[in-house]
Design a protein around this motif. Structure first.
Motif, PDB file in Angstrom:
ATOM      1  N   MET A 254       0.840  -1.171   0.000  1.00  0.00           N
ATOM      2  CA  MET A 254       0.000   0.000   0.000  1.00  0.00           C
ATOM      3  C   MET A 254       0.890   1.240   0.000  1.00  0.00           C
ATOM      4  O   MET A 254       2.096   1.153  -0.107  1.00  0.00           O
TER       5      MET A 254
ATOM      6  N   LYS B  74     -11.146  -1.612  -0.401  1.00  0.00           N
ATOM      7  CA  LYS B  74      -9.951  -1.745  -1.229  1.00  0.00           C
ATOM      8  C   LYS B  74     -10.286  -1.629  -2.711  1.00  0.00           C
ATOM      9  O   LYS B  74     -11.343  -2.060  -3.156  1.00  0.00           O
ATOM     10  N   LYS B  75      -9.362  -1.051  -3.454  1.00  0.00           N
ATOM     11  CA  LYS B  75      -9.468  -0.934  -4.910  1.00  0.00           C
ATOM     12  C   LYS B  75      -8.031  -1.011  -5.439  1.00  0.00           C
ATOM     13  O   LYS B  75      -7.365   0.005  -5.592  1.00  0.00           O
ATOM     14  N   PRO B  76      -7.555  -2.220  -5.695  1.00  0.00           N
ATOM     15  CA  PRO B  76      -6.129  -2.455  -5.948  1.00  0.00           C
ATOM     16  C   PRO B  76      -5.537  -1.740  -7.162  1.00  0.00           C
ATOM     17  O   PRO B  76      -4.337  -1.543  -7.211  1.00  0.00           O
ATOM     18  N   TYR B  77      -6.326  -1.339  -8.140  1.00  0.00           N
ATOM     19  CA  TYR B  77      -5.750  -0.734  -9.337  1.00  0.00           C
ATOM     20  C   TYR B  77      -5.692   0.792  -9.271  1.00  0.00           C
ATOM     21  O   TYR B  77      -5.497   1.448 -10.274  1.00  0.00           O
ATOM     22  N   THR B  78      -5.894   1.375  -8.081  1.00  0.00           N
ATOM     23  CA  THR B  78      -5.711   2.815  -7.919  1.00  0.00           C
ATOM     24  C   THR B  78      -4.377   3.079  -7.233  1.00  0.00           C
ATOM     25  O   THR B  78      -3.759   2.175  -6.663  1.00  0.00           O
TER      26      THR B  78
ATOM     27  N   GLN C 198      -4.774   2.454  -3.596  1.00  0.00           N
ATOM     28  CA  GLN C 198      -5.387   1.132  -3.450  1.00  0.00           C
ATOM     29  C   GLN C 198      -6.659   1.112  -2.610  1.00  0.00           C
ATOM     30  O   GLN C 198      -7.034   0.087  -2.058  1.00  0.00           O
TER      31      GLN C 198
END
Length: 75
Positions: free
Chosen positions: A1, A23-27, A30
């Protein structure tokens, strides 16, 4: 992170810990830009709005079916 431990919610403007975001892993950081409570509220509104539209479409479809069936009997 990332090296950050908190973030400001784009909806309510409150600075909260990253653990209070989904969570939003492609930002870059994240996590979503809305905190969990704002995101949950937003999803509930979208769900209700969608169900209202679907309910209306179902009622219209039923009305059209009844109309077409009643016209068959009158011919």
């Amino acid at each position: 992170m990332s090296e950050y431990t908190s973030k400001q919610c784009r909806k309510c403007g409150v600075i909260k810990l990253l653990s209070q975001y989904h969570k939003k892993p492609y930002t870059k950081d994240q996590v979503l830009s809305y905190c969990k409570s704002c995101q949950n509220f937003r999803q509930k509104q979208d769900y209700q709005r969608h169900n209202t539209v679907v309910d209306f479409e179902n009622r219209m479809s039923d009305a059209l079916i009844q109309l077409s069936q009643s016209q068959k009997w009158t011919k």
